[in-house]
Design an enzyme around this catalytic site. Structure first.
Site, short mmCIF file in Angstrom:
data_model
loop_
_atom_site.label_atom_id
_atom_site.label_comp_id
_atom_site.label_asym_id
_atom_site.label_seq_id
_atom_site.Cartn_x
_atom_site.Cartn_y
_atom_site.Cartn_z
N ALA A 15 0.88 -1.19 0.06
CA ALA A 15 -0.13 -0.12 -0.05
C ALA A 15 0.84 1.16 -0.02
CB ALA A 15 -0.85 -0.02 1.05
N GLY A 48 1.64 -13.36 -2.70
CA GLY A 48 1.37 -12.21 -3.67
C GLY A 48 0.38 -12.35 -4.65
N ARG A 285 -11.18 -19.61 5.09
CA ARG A 285 -10.03 -19.92 6.12
C ARG A 285 -10.52 -19.83 7.58
NH1 ARG A 285 -6.03 -15.04 3.76
NH2 ARG A 285 -5.42 -16.38 1.66
P1 ADP Z 1 -0.03 -3.43 3.51
O1 ADP Z 1 -0.19 -4.72 2.99
O2 ADP Z 1 -1.22 -2.77 4.06
O3 ADP Z 1 0.78 -2.71 2.54
P2 ADP Z 1 2.35 -4.27 4.98
O4 ADP Z 1 2.36 -4.94 6.17
O5 ADP Z 1 2.97 -5.05 3.64
O6 ADP Z 1 0.83 -3.61 4.82
O7 ADP Z 1 3.33 -3.17 5.03
C1 ADP Z 1 3.40 -2.20 6.29
C2 ADP Z 1 4.81 -1.68 6.70
O8 ADP Z 1 4.64 -0.58 7.37
C3 ADP Z 1 5.87 -2.52 7.09
O9 ADP Z 1 6.91 -2.72 6.09
C4 ADP Z 1 6.09 -2.07 8.44
O10 ADP Z 1 7.45 -2.32 8.88
C5 ADP Z 1 5.67 -0.70 8.29
N1 ADP Z 1 5.37 -0.14 9.62
C6 ADP Z 1 4.59 -0.27 10.65
N2 ADP Z 1 4.36 0.68 11.56
C7 ADP Z 1 5.48 1.58 11.11
C8 ADP Z 1 5.68 2.79 12.03
N3 ADP Z 1 5.27 3.06 12.99
N4 ADP Z 1 6.64 3.68 11.20
C9 ADP Z 1 7.21 3.24 9.74
N5 ADP Z 1 6.70 1.95 9.34
C10 ADP Z 1 5.80 1.27 9.93
#
Ligand code: ADP
Length: 459
Positions: A15, A48, A285
């Protein structure tokens, strides 16, 4: 780290990448930060696969599908608790998002489709490496080639800064390694911090069943930071009690067992310690997870044959996972059904009977016991594989309450100026239960919407 930017995107998962690239393509300066030392989040850990009605492979294979068809599956699959408007945006945006990944991101795809539980048709496209890291690696390369985006790791957002009117004007950050703090001023923020599947306290707060006895498939980063930060400035949350477990996970580590995806390519049967089937292998699931929880030792075993391995290629594609789980006896390989049953402590005589019955059902073309919902494949000659599995927390359906424009709403129901959220951090799209491969469709579609609207707001 720059002192200011037009748009700050917090979290470099799917995202966040989509939002950052979109905002930069609108001519805005962007900071895309991640608290971890690696980019990609749970997106990189995922398979993915992406539900895309009307995709090019469906066209080639003569499969007729439509966004409306996906909307219906997603709503029904989530017990009609998802927001139909948000779901329609995801389904209608699916093909555009897949094309965006291909042409903007450089993502390559396999020439085949998968059908996940709860989908009435084969519609999920698969990245060429069968991993979400295909997307996040390519998107990292893309971002590194863009002058308007500063991509920075080890930078954790800890607080959203607002002005007197409540509009978001910056982000306070901390380096988790050095402890250094600073602030980035900006005109708009996109929260793309993912879910809270690894935060046991937060899980239990909203759903007492999801305690520390249940492992998680998620990255340690999935702590719900974005939800907590936004709540502090008045944001509303929704559906927080809906937490999904994935049924086929490593009983020791909680990692999702991708070799077990033979199941989703219509191979293999799930049995219990007694050697009996207890659920439809392609059910939702939540249904399979609850089924496993009710078996002896709360464990199930996925049985498949060499043909399943050869036809799907999954053992090669996930060779590291296979070696690791074989070394620990989580998966066993043997020449006979008796061998694998004994190695796993499963009733061998009953397993033999179950396989004979299953093969007869395959010949008859129907499964009177559990109503197997796709093409049925026999368990043929050995070698055989028997994989132990348990459910683990995988996805949090709840999160920030957003508008169709990805604006974050306050408890009073008005958008917080300058604040957008996309991906798993935002709730109310998947209802009680997310169907497989719908998250990719969601994160890239809403990520791009959030990026565009944040850029427009920052104009
Ligand atoms: P989505 O599928 O919604 O894109 P993901 O889990 O793939 O979510 O990605 C979320 C990302 O946000 C992760 O890489 C995580 O390390 C990062 N993240 C979570 N909390 C914080 C924060 N407080 N500051 C910076 N990055 C963060």
């Amino acid at each position: 780290l720059p002192e200011e930017a037009d748009v700050v995107v917090i979290g470099a998962g799917g995202a966040g990448f989509a939002a950052a690239i979109t905002a930069a393509n609108e001519g805005k300066s962007v900071v895309l930060m991640d608290k971890m030392g690696v980019f990609g989040g749970d997106t990189a850990l995922s398979g993915g696969e992406m539900a895309v009605p009307g995709n090019w492979i469906q066209v080639t294979q003569g499969i007729e599908d439509s966004p409306e068809n996906l909307v219906s599956d997603m709503l029904v699959g989530g017990d009609n608790k998802g927001d139909p408007e948000l779901v329609a945006i995801i389904a209608n945006g699916a093909l555009d998002s897949a094309n965006w990944l291909t042409y903007e991101g450089g993502v390559s795809w396999k020439h085949d489709l998968m059908q996940f539980g709860g989908h009435n048709i084969k519609r999920s496209i698969i990245p060429i490496t069968h991993s979400g890291s295909e997307m996040t690696t390519k998107l990292t390369n893309r971002v590194n080639g863009m002058d308007d985006i500063v991509l920075i790791d080890n930078t954790k957002a800890v607080e959203l800064v607002t002005d007197d009117a409540g509009a978001v004007t910056g982000v306070k950050v901390e380096n988790p390694v050095t402890g250094d703090t600073s602030e980035v001023k900006c005109k708009a923020v996109v929260l793309a911090t993912g879910g809270f599947g690894s935060n046991v306290d937060m899980r239990v707060k909203y759903n007492p069943e999801m305690d520390d006895k249940i492992l998680s498939t998620d990255s340690v980063a999935a702590q719900g930071d974005g939800i907590v930060m936004a709540e502090k400035i008045g944001a509303d949350t929704i559906d927080m009690e809906y937490i999904q477990t994935y049924p086929v996970c490593d009983p020791e580590t909680g990692a999702l067992l991708y070799v077990g995806d033979v199941r989703l390519e219509n191979h293999g049967i799930l049995v219990n310690r007694e050697g009996d089937r207890f659920v439809q292998e392609l059910d939702r699931r939540d249904v399979i997870s609850n089924g496993i929880k009710n078996q002896t030792d709360g464990v199930a075993f996925l049985l498949f044959d060499q043909a399943a391995v050869d036809e799907t290629g999954l053992l090669k594609q996930h060779a590291d996972e296979y070696e690791n789980s074989e070394a620990r006896g989580v998966i066993v390989k043997g020449d006979t059904l008796e061998d694998v049953a004994k190695a796993q402590g499963v009733d061998a005589a009953e397993l033999q009977k179950t396989v004979e019955k299953w093969n007869q059902y395959c010949a008859d073309g129907k499964d009177p016991d559990f109503g197997y919902s796709a093409e049925m494949n026999v368990i043929g000659d050995g070698p055989y594989y028997l994989m132990a599995c348990k459910p683990a927390v995988h996805y949090t359906m709840g999160g920030l309450h957003i508008t169709p424009e990805a604006e974050v709403l306050t408890v009073e129901g008005t958008p917080i100026a300058g604040l957008y959220a996309a991906g798993e951090v935002a709730g109310h799209k998947m209802g009680t239960n997310r169907l497989g491969s719908c998250s990719m469709t969601d994160i890239y579609t809403f990520g791009r919407i959030a990026g565009k609207n944040a850029a427009d707001y920052a104009a």
